[in-house]
Design a protein around this motif. Sequence first.
Motif, PDB file in Angstrom:
ATOM      1  N   MET A   1       0.778  -1.153   0.000  1.00 38.81           N
ATOM      2  CA  MET A   1       0.000   0.000   0.000  1.00 38.81           C
ATOM      3  C   MET A   1       0.820   1.216   0.000  1.00 38.81           C
ATOM      4  O   MET A   1       1.559   1.444   0.878  1.00 38.81           O
ATOM      5  N   SER A  73      -3.090   6.268   5.439  1.00 37.33           N
ATOM      6  CA  SER A  73      -3.440   5.846   6.793  1.00 37.33           C
ATOM      7  C   SER A  73      -3.513   7.079   7.691  1.00 37.33           C
ATOM      8  O   SER A  73      -2.660   7.955   7.627  1.00 37.33           O
ATOM      9  N   LYS A  77     -10.334   7.633   6.949  1.00 40.57           N
ATOM     10  CA  LYS A  77     -11.210   6.761   6.139  1.00 40.57           C
ATOM     11  C   LYS A  77     -12.132   5.926   7.021  1.00 40.57           C
ATOM     12  O   LYS A  77     -13.323   5.812   6.755  1.00 40.57           O
ATOM     13  N   TYR A 112     -13.346  -5.623  10.840  1.00 33.34           N
ATOM     14  CA  TYR A 112     -12.528  -6.559  10.060  1.00 33.34           C
ATOM     15  C   TYR A 112     -12.903  -7.984  10.426  1.00 33.34           C
ATOM     16  O   TYR A 112     -13.488  -8.236  11.472  1.00 33.34           O
ATOM     17  N   GLU A 131      -8.739  -8.467  -3.866  1.00 35.18           N
ATOM     18  CA  GLU A 131      -7.446  -7.791  -3.868  1.00 35.18           C
ATOM     19  C   GLU A 131      -6.856  -7.982  -2.488  1.00 35.18           C
ATOM     20  O   GLU A 131      -7.581  -8.237  -1.532  1.00 35.18           O
ATOM     21  N   TYR A 132      -5.547  -7.843  -2.385  1.00 36.84           N
ATOM     22  CA  TYR A 132      -4.930  -7.873  -1.059  1.00 36.84           C
ATOM     23  C   TYR A 132      -3.583  -7.192  -1.116  1.00 36.84           C
ATOM     24  O   TYR A 132      -2.997  -7.029  -2.185  1.00 36.84           O
ATOM     25  N   GLY A 141      -7.082  -7.793   3.026  1.00 35.14           N
ATOM     26  CA  GLY A 141      -7.656  -8.199   1.752  1.00 35.14           C
ATOM     27  C   GLY A 141      -9.175  -8.161   1.765  1.00 35.14           C
ATOM     28  O   GLY A 141      -9.810  -8.249   2.818  1.00 35.14           O
ATOM     29  N   THR A 142      -9.745  -8.027   0.575  1.00 36.09           N
ATOM     30  CA  THR A 142     -11.197  -7.942   0.420  1.00 36.09           C
ATOM     31  C   THR A 142     -11.770  -9.284   0.000  1.00 36.09           C
ATOM     32  O   THR A 142     -11.454  -9.763  -1.098  1.00 36.09           O
ATOM     33  N   ILE A 161     -10.055   0.707   1.324  1.00 33.65           N
ATOM     34  CA  ILE A 161      -8.803  -0.059   1.210  1.00 33.65           C
ATOM     35  C   ILE A 161      -7.634   0.881   0.917  1.00 33.65           C
ATOM     36  O   ILE A 161      -7.837   2.069   0.634  1.00 33.65           O
ATOM     37  N   GLY A 165      -4.385  -1.775  -2.954  1.00 35.67           N
ATOM     38  CA  GLY A 165      -5.639  -2.485  -3.185  1.00 35.67           C
ATOM     39  C   GLY A 165      -6.509  -1.770  -4.201  1.00 35.67           C
ATOM     40  O   GLY A 165      -7.125  -2.400  -5.075  1.00 35.67           O
TER      41      GLY A 165
HETATM   42  P1  5GP Z   1      -5.832  -0.013   9.674  1.00 29.60           P
HETATM   43  O1  5GP Z   1      -4.817  -0.978  10.208  1.00 29.60           O
HETATM   44  O2  5GP Z   1      -5.508   1.398  10.082  1.00 29.60           O
HETATM   45  O3  5GP Z   1      -7.241  -0.402   9.989  1.00 29.60           O
HETATM   46  O4  5GP Z   1      -5.713  -0.045   8.080  1.00 29.60           O
HETATM   47  C1  5GP Z   1      -4.461   0.161   7.463  1.00 29.60           C
HETATM   48  C2  5GP Z   1      -4.665   0.384   5.976  1.00 29.60           C
HETATM   49  O5  5GP Z   1      -5.159  -0.800   5.374  1.00 29.60           O
HETATM   50  C3  5GP Z   1      -5.697   1.475   5.673  1.00 29.60           C
HETATM   51  O6  5GP Z   1      -5.133   2.304   4.674  1.00 29.60           O
HETATM   52  C4  5GP Z   1      -6.875   0.722   5.155  1.00 29.60           C
HETATM   53  O7  5GP Z   1      -7.608   1.467   4.203  1.00 29.60           O
HETATM   54  C5  5GP Z   1      -6.200  -0.454   4.495  1.00 29.60           C
HETATM   55  N1  5GP Z   1      -7.104  -1.582   4.292  1.00 29.60           N
HETATM   56  C6  5GP Z   1      -8.130  -1.993   5.065  1.00 29.60           C
HETATM   57  N2  5GP Z   1      -8.725  -3.066   4.527  1.00 29.60           N
HETATM   58  C7  5GP Z   1      -8.067  -3.341   3.381  1.00 29.60           C
HETATM   59  C8  5GP Z   1      -8.226  -4.336   2.351  1.00 29.60           C
HETATM   60  O8  5GP Z   1      -9.096  -5.194   2.369  1.00 29.60           O
HETATM   61  N3  5GP Z   1      -7.347  -4.290   1.323  1.00 29.60           N
HETATM   62  C9  5GP Z   1      -6.370  -3.362   1.240  1.00 29.60           C
HETATM   63  N4  5GP Z   1      -5.587  -3.402   0.173  1.00 29.60           N
HETATM   64  N5  5GP Z   1      -6.188  -2.422   2.179  1.00 29.60           N
HETATM   65  C10 5GP Z   1      -7.028  -2.404   3.236  1.00 29.60           C
END
Ligand code: 5GP
Length: 245
Positions: A1, A73, A77, A112, A131-132, A141-142, A161, A165
Amino acid sequence: MTAAGGGAPAEAGAPAARRQAGREAPDQPFASDHADQGRDLGSGADQRARPPQARPGAPRADHSRLTVLSGPSGVGKSTVVAELRSSSPEIWISVSATTRKPRPGELNGREYHFVDENEFDRMAAAGELLEYAEFAGNKYGTPREPVARRVAQGLPTLLEIDLAGARQVKQAMPEALLVFLEPPSWEELVRRLTGRGTEPPEVIERRLAVAKDELAAAGEFDVTLVNTSVTEVCRQMVTLINSNQ
Ligand code: 5GP
């Protein structure tokens, strides 16, 4: 990312929306019911590139386009998504799988699906993820099937994401609408990431380093919103999502 870029200058008191080039369901493998998820978008959003084509909130019979919310981050979001979840339950918000440990207040299946490395790797290898990516030492990942099903049902569908992603989704589903959320300033992003108090200093450092790259990628997105007000960003998101159906 990782990603980066160009910010829309925030106008006094109002978030900016710029057009650029372009979770719930009881299901498996991670069922979570996000009937309580949602959001809203309204004034201030530039509707020129893609005028609304359907009544807000009215699901289409065939399939809908996916909306993806991304941005560095700490930009807010997840706050926007939490607000949308409660204010706009008609919007289905995907629940990602992650190897990150839950933060206080996070619920498995709501914010999550918290899984271990083995399970995440199994899902990825089995093609169960749309995606992941790896972010600051954790995998995210989604789950593919719930998203495909909501889109096929014509339901407004949102992913939150990271940049890597978002790029994968754009590749797999070019019709997706990509929305980039920017902080009002770099100083504000540092303040938010530091002030959150949920991560140790070394993790914050890694996230800030990634955020620099992520900000530079704003130009790859269809729309940029500046997060000067969660309420206003939510209003703009709802408008965008509804016009994306
Ligand atoms: P956090 O750990 O702060 O919840 O998320 C860290 C980052 O991972 C954020 O930028 C968030 O948008 C991203 N993120 C959350 N879920 C997914 C996902 O399923 N796929 C991807 N590629 N990024 C994700």
